[in-house]
Design an enzyme around this catalytic site. Structure first.
Site, short mmCIF file in Angstrom:
data_model
loop_
_atom_site.label_atom_id
_atom_site.label_comp_id
_atom_site.label_asym_id
_atom_site.label_seq_id
_atom_site.Cartn_x
_atom_site.Cartn_y
_atom_site.Cartn_z
N GLU A 150 0.83 -1.21 0.00
CA GLU A 150 0.00 0.00 0.00
C GLU A 150 0.87 1.25 0.00
O GLU A 150 0.79 2.10 0.90
CB GLU A 150 -0.96 -0.01 1.19
CG GLU A 150 -2.01 -1.11 1.07
CD GLU A 150 -3.14 -1.00 2.09
OE1 GLU A 150 -2.95 -0.32 3.12
OE2 GLU A 150 -4.20 -1.60 1.86
N GLU A 307 -6.24 -7.99 -0.63
CA GLU A 307 -6.67 -8.00 0.77
C GLU A 307 -8.14 -7.63 0.84
O GLU A 307 -8.59 -6.71 0.15
CB GLU A 307 -5.94 -6.93 1.59
CG GLU A 307 -4.47 -7.13 1.80
CD GLU A 307 -3.89 -5.98 2.63
OE1 GLU A 307 -4.64 -5.32 3.38
OE2 GLU A 307 -2.68 -5.74 2.50
C1 GLA Z 1 -4.08 -2.58 4.89
C2 GLA Z 1 -2.66 -3.11 5.01
C3 GLA Z 1 -2.55 -4.30 5.90
C4 GLA Z 1 -3.40 -4.14 7.11
C5 GLA Z 1 -4.83 -3.92 6.69
C6 GLA Z 1 -5.80 -3.82 7.84
O1 GLA Z 1 -4.79 -3.09 3.86
O2 GLA Z 1 -2.09 -3.41 3.76
O3 GLA Z 1 -1.19 -4.43 6.26
O4 GLA Z 1 -2.95 -3.05 7.84
O5 GLA Z 1 -4.90 -2.71 6.00
O6 GLA Z 1 -7.11 -3.65 7.38
#
Ligand code: GLA
Length: 667
Positions: A150, A307
């Site tokens: 991210e 995710e």
């Molecule tokens: C993001 C991050 C993860 C985690 C999630 C929690 O997507 O990439 O590492 O912190 O949020 O929702």
């Protein structure tokens, strides 16, 4: 472009074994096999363990983890591990820390505490990428590389001196000389003229409104700096590994500051993270929009959901858990909209750290839980959908979306704070969703030729070429809708003179001489029965037909909704913020005019989407209602193996994926 290979739909999540004693790892792999997990992301936050002191690498634990996963038949999306630097970096090089606009330094202790323009961070992170990629390039478990994590989530805007110098370099590239910059930034205003590059800074905290083009360029620069990290890591990987490279985007989380449209060419496959706004009972619309947008960024190609969550997250004000069946509906909605893989954050719920209350595939309570049972069920469902992999999603409608337009329209000092970029996008998308119509969310420069209908919500900033492309699309027979406060400025955020909506005036056959934003809570009525708020404007029809006018408010009798016949098509304009019923009615008219039909006739609250591969098609039907419903479908439901001949019964909250009979008989 390297191909993302695989059998069937990928299934798994972030795996953070370093948070657990080694005894847990074999149990993890056993449970993964039980659930049908076939892909996990490993090493995302492992920098401090992989390089405990500068230049000394320790790979033993990761060797053992990858070996166990490989033996268990679980493939690995291996992280470059650069997502968050270890504390020693800031101690050794405090100038790598990011700084806010008000001068406050952001310290380690959370994550991503680095200045994106820091040459030291870049160098040290690339050393790590070289070490990790060099060691695992040939590892048989590794099928994909995961750059950082991210990018820009917490550190996208840095205002430190290092960033200021990098910003000047970026501006020199963009403008070449100061005269061009002064023109573009309109610095004749408020005595802002620059005589030396060294006088220019990021838009740090200032006594009053900062120059809008300076702000816009800083947003462009900041997205580019994050992208530069992606590109730098990718370049290192390209020389060392053969697997495809991705990084997880955050499309649809309200994340505003990364222009993923420009980043898409830098990855071999687009992957995305999506979390529900849990308090919103209609969060599944936001999910659908995010998925359609991810597909748009991917140019229509299948993409990977990197995710999402099995249940609650930890970072919203009230972390509402998912009810039974919701996990399945959410995951399969992403697949319906083009995902070829469904991954979660994270495999095992942490017992320490800021995310210990975030759900996972294996909850704190262990495998004997609703969540783990649903995870196993999902694994079985996804195995049954293997044949869908590689297919594309049918969409006759395009919605234009541009991150730069988003940045520009939400700068300060505008006619009304109630005009936001997401507002009309969500409204129009919601109307399409309710009508069972799938839309691609695409950049204004996309090829529009294949669409029956194009919607342009709040496209405040638009480039000449993109406005002209919309004109050609309509002339060639397309139907388009433009909403208020569109076409107003060029790429420098300079007003297009001669009347609003500037770039679209000729296409729409209208000319607005003055905006009349409404007071908070004020409503107006139209003579077709519509109700609206937020915005009105003094509009003249100059060639367009007037479809509705105001009956009250500041502009009684003035046109609010128009349609202009252009070439073989038509361009509609709506100059006010219609409420939901009126928006639904408007969209229904547009769909009828453009002859767009839903993927299948279905009752309201049922999501229907079609994926296609040549002449093979799959109809996804997701019942978000509390009642059993019937959906028109003919073929075999891959999730149950049952045949449906004309109609499908779908229980409350249920999902079906029907391999549709081909025209020449049952498949
Ligand atoms: C993001 C991050 C993860 C985690 C999630 C929690 O997507 O990439 O590492 O912190 O949020 O929702």
């Amino acid at each position: 472009m390297r191909r993302w290979q695989g059998d069937g739909i990928s299934f798994g999540g972030d795996y953070n074994p370093e948070q657990w004693p080694e005894e847990t790892w074999s149990e993890d792999v056993d449970l993964m096999r039980r659930a049908g997990v076939n892909l996990v992301s490993v090493g995302i936050f492992s920098w401090a363990l992989l390089e405990p002191t500068p230049g000394r690498f320790e790979f033993g634990w990761l060797d053992r983890v990858l070996g166990l996963l490989h033996d268990g038949g679980v493939q690995v999306d291996l992280a470059t591990a650069t997502a968050s630097p270890p504390p020693w970096l800031a101690r050794q090089h405090p100038q790598t820390l990011p700084r806010r606009a008000d001068g406050v330094t952001l310290w380690p202790g959370g994550r991503q505490a680095y200045c994106p323009s820091s040459p030291i961070f870049r160098e040290r992170s690339l050393d790590l990428v070289r070490a990790v990629a060099g060691r695992y390039a040939e590892h048989p478990a590794v099928v994909m590389w995961h750059v950082s994590n991210e990018l820009g989530c917490h550190n996208v805007h840095c205002y430190c001196d290092v960033s200021a110098e990098a910003f000047r370099g970026w501006l020199r590239e963009r403008y070449g000389d100061l005269d061009r910059l002064n023109d573009a930034w309109g610095t004749a205003f408020w005595s802002q003229r620059y005589g030396d590059w060294a006088e220019i800074n990021p838009p740090r905290a200032a006594p009053t409104f900062a120059n809008p083009t300076q702000q816009l360029d800083f947003l462009r620069f900041s997205s580019d700096e994050q992208r530069a990290q992606l590109r730098a890591e990718r370049e290192v990987l390209r020389t060392l590994v053969r697997q495809p490279v991705t990084t997880n985007f955050m499309i649809g989380l309200g994340v505003k500051h990364m222009d993923y449209h420009s980043w898409a060419a830098d990855v071999d496959l687009v992957s995305n993270d999506h979390y529900l706004t849990a308090a919103d009972p209609l969060a599944h619309l936001g999910l659908a929009l995010a998925a359609d947008h991810t597909r748009g960024v991917a140019g229509g190609a299948p993409w990977l959901l990197m995710e999402h969550s099995t249940s609650a997250v930890n970072w919203q004000p009230r972390n509402v858990a998912k009810l039974p069946g919701q996990l399945r509906r959410n995951s399969l909605a992403h697949v319906a909209r083009g995902a070829d893989g469904v991954l979660f954050f994270q495999w095992r719920a942490s017992r320490a750290g800021a995310e210990k209350f975030h759900s996972a595939l294996v909850p704190h309570a262990g495998p004997n839980t609703k969540v783990f049972r649903e995870v196993c069920q999902l694994g079985a469902d996804l195995r049954a959908l293997a044949e869908v992999r590689g297919s594309r999603v049918d969409a006759d409608v395009a919605i234009l979306f541009d991150w730069e337009a988003w940045w520009a329209v939400e700068l300060d000092s505008h006619p009304s704070v109630d005009v936001t970029y997401a507002d009309r996008l969500n409204a129009l998308y919601g109307a399409l969703w309710r009508a069972g119509v799938t839309a691609d969310i695409v950049h204004p420069s996309a090829d529009l030729g294949g669409y029956r209908l194009v919607l342009a919500p709040t496209l405040y900033l638009v480039r000449d070429a993109d406005a002209e492309a919309l004109q050609r699309y309509v002339e060639a027979g397309g139907t388009a809708l433009v909403t208020y406060f569109s076409g107003i400025v060029d790429a420098n955020d300079h007003i297009r003179l001669g009347g609003y909506p500037g770039a679209f005036r000729d296409l729409l056959g209208v000319r607005t001489e003055e905006f009349f934003p409404l007071r908070e809570g004020e409503r107006v009525h139209l003579d077709d029965g519509s109700v609206a708020d937020v915005w009105t404007e003094w509009l003249h029809a100059e060639g367009a037909d007037v479809l509705a006018s105001y009956t009250d408010g500041p502009l009684p009798g003035v046109p609010a909704l128009t349609r202009n016949a252009v070439g073989d098509g038509a361009a509609w304009y709506v100059g006010t913020r219609l409420d939901e019923p009126a928006t639904d009615r408007l969209v229904a008219r547009l769909l009828a005019e453009a002859d767009v039909r839903p993927a299948a006739p279905a009752p309201s609250g049922v999501e229907v989407v079609r994926r296609r591969d040549g002449d093979r098609t799959w109809l996804f039907a997701i019942n978000h209602t509390d009642d059993e419903v019937r959906v028109a479908a003919t073929g075999v439901d891959l999730l149950t193996g049952g045949r449906c001949g004309g109609e499908l019964g779908l229980p409350a909250g249920g999902v079906a994926v029907v391999r549709e009979d081909r025209a020449d008989g049952p498949s």
